[in-house]
Design a protein around this motif. Structure first.
Motif, PDB file in Angstrom:
ATOM      1  N   LEU A 116       0.818  -1.197   0.000  1.00 44.08           N
ATOM      2  CA  LEU A 116       0.000   0.000   0.000  1.00 44.08           C
ATOM      3  C   LEU A 116       0.862   1.261   0.000  1.00 44.08           C
ATOM      4  O   LEU A 116       0.556   2.235  -0.700  1.00 44.08           O
ATOM      5  N   ALA A 117       1.948   1.234   0.759  1.00 40.94           N
ATOM      6  CA  ALA A 117       2.829   2.398   0.860  1.00 40.94           C
ATOM      7  C   ALA A 117       3.763   2.544  -0.338  1.00 40.94           C
ATOM      8  O   ALA A 117       4.532   3.504  -0.400  1.00 40.94           O
ATOM      9  N   GLY A 118       3.707   1.580  -1.268  1.00 41.97           N
ATOM     10  CA  GLY A 118       4.550   1.670  -2.454  1.00 41.97           C
ATOM     11  C   GLY A 118       5.962   1.174  -2.259  1.00 41.97           C
ATOM     12  O   GLY A 118       6.833   1.392  -3.108  1.00 41.97           O
ATOM     13  N   GLU A 119       6.215   0.488  -1.128  1.00 46.12           N
ATOM     14  CA  GLU A 119       7.567   0.000  -0.846  1.00 46.12           C
ATOM     15  C   GLU A 119       7.831  -1.363  -1.469  1.00 46.12           C
ATOM     16  O   GLU A 119       8.980  -1.750  -1.671  1.00 46.12           O
ATOM     17  N   GLN A 120       6.773  -2.129  -1.728  1.00 44.30           N
ATOM     18  CA  GLN A 120       6.897  -3.439  -2.352  1.00 44.30           C
ATOM     19  C   GLN A 120       5.755  -3.633  -3.339  1.00 44.30           C
ATOM     20  O   GLN A 120       4.762  -2.897  -3.313  1.00 44.30           O
ATOM     21  N   THR A 121       5.897  -4.638  -4.207  1.00 50.11           N
ATOM     22  CA  THR A 121       4.839  -4.978  -5.146  1.00 50.11           C
ATOM     23  C   THR A 121       4.154  -6.252  -4.692  1.00 50.11           C
ATOM     24  O   THR A 121       4.672  -6.990  -3.844  1.00 50.11           O
ATOM     25  N   VAL A 122       3.003  -6.536  -5.270  1.00 53.92           N
ATOM     26  CA  VAL A 122       2.285  -7.769  -4.946  1.00 53.92           C
ATOM     27  C   VAL A 122       3.152  -8.978  -5.266  1.00 53.92           C
ATOM     28  O   VAL A 122       3.206  -9.959  -4.500  1.00 53.92           O
ATOM     29  N   GLU A 123       3.859  -8.928  -6.374  1.00 48.79           N
ATOM     30  CA  GLU A 123       4.712 -10.054  -6.773  1.00 48.79           C
ATOM     31  C   GLU A 123       5.800 -10.328  -5.741  1.00 48.79           C
ATOM     32  O   GLU A 123       6.182 -11.485  -5.516  1.00 48.79           O
ATOM     33  N   GLN A 124       6.268  -9.294  -5.087  1.00 47.37           N
ATOM     34  CA  GLN A 124       7.355  -9.465  -4.114  1.00 47.37           C
ATOM     35  C   GLN A 124       6.900 -10.088  -2.803  1.00 47.37           C
ATOM     36  O   GLN A 124       7.730 -10.577  -2.034  1.00 47.37           O
TER      37      GLN A 124
END
Length: 433
Positions: A62-70
């Motif tokens: 949500l905070a843009g620090e990671q992606t769903v894939e990660q």
């Protein structure tokens, strides 16, 4: 004439069906495959169209620090490599305990010799007028996270109802994405289950300095829509019991969860605060059916933290593997949190109370607060804010219940720097099983 001996028919594999493709269920499969990878023909049903992922890391997404894939823990290739049949995006709606068959909402059926229920929990939605308006969501899965990300691109005002960990993470993520965020909490301070009032006050000050706003001790009366009569359309405001209101284009409910027991109840499994299980994680109603994770109630407790769920998974796996040696006796839990970059830790009876002594250190300049609670020369609780390096050591002292009389003068400073053993330094505590 001697006929060749017939080739023996390999024994039929038993059938194991897992309902719920989340962290607890797949962890149980991982433990089972370590013990006996060939015992079962495994089928998995998951309501979400995704492989197993780390739900705890939705906040960094949500905070843009990671992606769903990660945050995926077990990619589709893992299931294929282990010969596991997966029915993703399909919800099991019926268990036929007589025929030993489960049936999904699209009609898919799977027979089982052993059934593992890991149906998790669902978010509680406040029963207030307007809860069905557009823009009112819970925060539980990838779909909710994506809705919040998309909404932040086009709308300005967000209200998060719930000042627990999940609510604060949601609020932080929406703020990072440019929304003006107000957190509404019915209790007098944030994270009241994890922090005392002093530590919570420090947390609030830090989060306010970053731009979050708070309405504490406040009850929500209704959600107001942008339709002509305020009951239709998209949410536009949150109105409180005192008549005041704040603007809201998005309302996120983060006020707790309830175990998903509807499927189990329909199958006439005993449920009380969850699917009731024994120390072997078998349901008390049907020994062929196991339950692990947030949906399971063990000795009256349904655990929501990861560590107890993984302890349950290990015990359940030993019994599914027919190596019935483990017993789950419950978990004593500690909480180590990282709320929007701030380290927090608590364990045991950290609120103190009658018959207890408190050792407190507060460094306002350094943003550090430490509170240790002692009863009868034993450490029974700890609450740490800003510096949690010694949290694991304090938790071992709380769990083992050893006397700290010999080291109470230096207890606040953590374990001995030289690693020397003393009367109160606990050895590595065995995992509860």
């Amino acid at each position: 004439m001697n006929m060749p001996a017939p080739t023996p028919t390999p024994p039929r594999k038993q059938k194991l069906v897992l309902v719920g493709n989340g962290m607890a269920g797949v962890r149980t499969l991982e433990e089972l495959l370590k013990i006996d990878p060939d015992l079962y023909e495994i089928t998995v049903f998951g309501a979400e169209p995704h492989p197993n992922y780390n739900r705890i890391l939705l906040s960094p997404v949500l905070a843009g620090e990671q992606t769903v894939e990660q945050i995926v823990l077990n990619p589709w290739s893992w299931y294929e490599a282990h010969g596991i049949t997966v029915h993703a995006g399909r919800t099991v709606v019926e268990i036929d305990r007589v025929r030993r068959v489960v049936r999904a909402d699209d009609g898919t059926e799977a027979a089982y010799d052993r059934l593992l229920l890991c149906t998790g929990s669902h978010p509680f939605i406040l029963p207030v007028p307007g809860r069905d308006l557009e823009g009112v969501i819970a925060y539980r899965d990838i779909a909710d996270t994506r809705t919040m990300i998309e909404t932040a691109k086009t709308h300005r005002h967000a209200v998060v109802i719930g000042g627990g960990l999940l609510g604060l993470e949601a609020a932080n993520g929406l703020m990072v994405r440019g929304m003006s965020v107000t957190v509404v909490h019915v209790n007098a301070w944030l994270l009241e289950r994890q922090l005392d009032q002093v530590a919570s006050g420090l947390l609030r000050e830090t989060l306010e300095a970053r731009g979050l706003r708070f309405r504490l001790g406040t009850q929500t009366k209704e959600l107001v829509g942008d339709g002509p009569d305020g009951t239709t359309g998209r949410v536009r405001a949150v109105r409180f019991q005192d008549g005041s209101e704040v603007p809201a284009d998005l309302v996120v409910m983060a006020v707790g969860v309830r175990p998903n027991v509807a499927l189990a109840e329909k199958a006439r499994l005993h449920c009380q605060r969850g699917i009731v299980v024994t120390d072997t994680l078998q349901t008390v109603t049907d020994a062929r059916i196991y339950a692990v994770g947030e949906c399971a109630a063990h000795r009256g407790i349904a655990y929501g933290l990861v560590a107890p769920l993984f302890e349950q998974a290990k015990v359940a796996a030993t019994h599914l593997a027919e190596r019935g040696i483990g017993r789950y006796l419950g978990s004593r839990t500690s909480t180590k949190l990282k709320v929007t970059g701030i380290d927090l830790f608590s364990a045991g009876e950290f609120m103190g109370g009658e018959g207890t002594e408190e050792i407190v250190v507060r460094d306002g300049f350094g943003g550090v607060y430490k509170k240790l609670v002692i009863r009868d020369d034993r450490l029974i609780g700890a609450c740490l804010y800003g510096d949690t390096a010694d949290g694991a050591w304090y938790f071992e002292l709380v769990r083992e219940g050893r006397s700290v009389q010999a080291i109470r003068d230096r207890l606040m400073f953590g374990p001995p720097a030289d690693g020397a053993a003393d009367a109160a330094s606990p050895a590595a505590a065995p995992a509860l099983a």
